[in-house]
Design a protein around this motif. Structure first.
Motif, PDB file in Angstrom:
ATOM      1  N   MET A 264       0.841  -1.174   0.000  1.00  0.00           N
ATOM      2  CA  MET A 264       0.000   0.000   0.000  1.00  0.00           C
ATOM      3  C   MET A 264       0.885   1.236   0.000  1.00  0.00           C
ATOM      4  O   MET A 264       1.975   1.224   0.578  1.00  0.00           O
ATOM      5  N   LYS A 265       0.410   2.294  -0.615  1.00  0.00           N
ATOM      6  CA  LYS A 265       1.155   3.550  -0.687  1.00  0.00           C
ATOM      7  C   LYS A 265       0.946   4.350   0.604  1.00  0.00           C
ATOM      8  O   LYS A 265       0.056   4.059   1.398  1.00  0.00           O
ATOM      9  N   ILE A 266       1.740   5.372   0.779  1.00  0.00           N
ATOM     10  CA  ILE A 266       1.741   6.131   2.029  1.00  0.00           C
ATOM     11  C   ILE A 266       0.388   6.780   2.326  1.00  0.00           C
ATOM     12  O   ILE A 266      -0.043   6.821   3.471  1.00  0.00           O
ATOM     13  N   GLY A 267      -0.302   7.254   1.293  1.00  0.00           N
ATOM     14  CA  GLY A 267      -1.616   7.867   1.511  1.00  0.00           C
ATOM     15  C   GLY A 267      -2.628   6.873   2.056  1.00  0.00           C
ATOM     16  O   GLY A 267      -3.403   7.187   2.964  1.00  0.00           O
ATOM     17  N   GLU A 268      -2.625   5.678   1.509  1.00  0.00           N
ATOM     18  CA  GLU A 268      -3.531   4.628   1.976  1.00  0.00           C
ATOM     19  C   GLU A 268      -3.168   4.205   3.396  1.00  0.00           C
ATOM     20  O   GLU A 268      -4.042   4.012   4.244  1.00  0.00           O
TER      21      GLU A 268
ATOM     22  N   VAL B 120      -2.437   8.013  10.948  1.00  0.00           N
ATOM     23  CA  VAL B 120      -1.151   8.664  11.189  1.00  0.00           C
ATOM     24  C   VAL B 120      -0.817   9.494   9.952  1.00  0.00           C
ATOM     25  O   VAL B 120      -0.924   9.012   8.824  1.00  0.00           O
ATOM     26  N   ALA B 121      -0.423  10.728  10.159  1.00  0.00           N
ATOM     27  CA  ALA B 121      -0.125  11.638   9.050  1.00  0.00           C
ATOM     28  C   ALA B 121       1.047  11.115   8.214  1.00  0.00           C
ATOM     29  O   ALA B 121       1.979  10.519   8.761  1.00  0.00           O
ATOM     30  N   PRO B 122       1.002  11.349   6.911  1.00  0.00           N
ATOM     31  CA  PRO B 122       2.118  10.930   6.059  1.00  0.00           C
ATOM     32  C   PRO B 122       3.471  11.467   6.532  1.00  0.00           C
ATOM     33  O   PRO B 122       4.474  10.759   6.461  1.00  0.00           O
ATOM     34  N   SER B 123       3.479  12.691   7.047  1.00  0.00           N
ATOM     35  CA  SER B 123       4.749  13.253   7.534  1.00  0.00           C
ATOM     36  C   SER B 123       5.285  12.450   8.717  1.00  0.00           C
ATOM     37  O   SER B 123       6.489  12.228   8.837  1.00  0.00           O
ATOM     38  N   ALA B 124       4.396  11.977   9.592  1.00  0.00           N
ATOM     39  CA  ALA B 124       4.818  11.155  10.731  1.00  0.00           C
ATOM     40  C   ALA B 124       5.313   9.796  10.243  1.00  0.00           C
ATOM     41  O   ALA B 124       6.299   9.262  10.763  1.00  0.00           O
ATOM     42  N   ILE B 125       4.647   9.246   9.230  1.00  0.00           N
ATOM     43  CA  ILE B 125       5.083   7.965   8.671  1.00  0.00           C
ATOM     44  C   ILE B 125       6.485   8.103   8.096  1.00  0.00           C
ATOM     45  O   ILE B 125       7.354   7.268   8.343  1.00  0.00           O
ATOM     46  N   ARG B 126       6.733   9.193   7.360  1.00  0.00           N
ATOM     47  CA  ARG B 126       8.070   9.420   6.807  1.00  0.00           C
ATOM     48  C   ARG B 126       9.093   9.606   7.931  1.00  0.00           C
ATOM     49  O   ARG B 126      10.217   9.121   7.845  1.00  0.00           O
ATOM     50  N   PHE B 127       8.689  10.305   8.998  1.00  0.00           N
ATOM     51  CA  PHE B 127       9.578  10.502  10.138  1.00  0.00           C
ATOM     52  C   PHE B 127       9.934   9.162  10.778  1.00  0.00           C
ATOM     53  O   PHE B 127      11.104   8.898  11.076  1.00  0.00           O
ATOM     54  N   TYR B 128       8.940   8.297  11.000  1.00  0.00           N
ATOM     55  CA  TYR B 128       9.212   6.981  11.577  1.00  0.00           C
ATOM     56  C   TYR B 128      10.125   6.167  10.670  1.00  0.00           C
ATOM     57  O   TYR B 128      10.971   5.418  11.140  1.00  0.00           O
ATOM     58  N   GLU B 129       9.958   6.344   9.376  1.00  0.00           N
ATOM     59  CA  GLU B 129      10.847   5.672   8.429  1.00  0.00           C
ATOM     60  C   GLU B 129      12.278   6.179   8.601  1.00  0.00           C
ATOM     61  O   GLU B 129      13.227   5.392   8.677  1.00  0.00           O
ATOM     62  N   GLU B 130      12.447   7.493   8.700  1.00  0.00           N
ATOM     63  CA  GLU B 130      13.777   8.087   8.900  1.00  0.00           C
ATOM     64  C   GLU B 130      14.409   7.603  10.196  1.00  0.00           C
ATOM     65  O   GLU B 130      15.629   7.465  10.286  1.00  0.00           O
ATOM     66  N   GLN B 131      13.574   7.346  11.209  1.00  0.00           N
ATOM     67  CA  GLN B 131      14.055   6.911  12.522  1.00  0.00           C
ATOM     68  C   GLN B 131      14.310   5.403  12.589  1.00  0.00           C
ATOM     69  O   GLN B 131      14.697   4.884  13.625  1.00  0.00           O
TER      70      GLN B 131
END
Length: 128
Positions: free
Chosen positions: A1-5, A12-23
């Motif tokens: 699934m893509k980040i929007g889905e 959880v906001a896409p920005s938070a998902i990207r942040f968790y990915e960075e972490q």
């Protein structure tokens, strides 16, 4: 699934998902030809675990430390981190209890004895 889905399913906001990915807490399984992140079907569960642990007071470092190579939570590591966090919470509770008692004493001193605040503080906290 893509980040929007994933964002829609998990809340959880896409920005938070990207942040968790960075972490290093969540990783996409692949990227599409256009560069979009593709996440595994268990990603909403992983985000729920991260969010729940954060609400309990675990830091992102703690959460990262509780995860195994396969992305699942280690029971033993989670027990250790829980014990550490419980000790911290208990210390905070003790400090709050002392603060509460001191404030009750001060309120009582100021109410019943009609004394000034400096005298009440000196009496309670041995301020000379």
């Amino acid at each position: 699934m893509k980040i929007g889905e994933l964002a829609k399913k998990s809340g959880v906001a896409p920005s938070a998902i990207r942040f968790y990915e960075e972490q290093g807490l969540l990783a996409p399984i692949s990227r599409t030809a256009a560069g979009y992140r593709e996440y595994a079907s268990n990603a909403p569960d992983r985000l729920e675990l991260i969010q729940g642990a954060k609400k309990l007071g675990f830091s992102l470092d703690d959460i990262r430390g509780m995860l195994e190579e396969n992305g699942k939570c280690s029971i033993e590591k989670t027990r250790r981190q829980t014990a550490i966090l419980l000790k911290e919470v208990e210390a905070q509770q003790e400090a709050l209890a002392r603060r509460h008692a001191a404030l009750l004493y001060l309120r009582e001193a100021l109410t019943t004895r009609e004394t000034d605040i400096n005298l009440a503080c000196r009496e309670r906290f041995n301020l000379n």
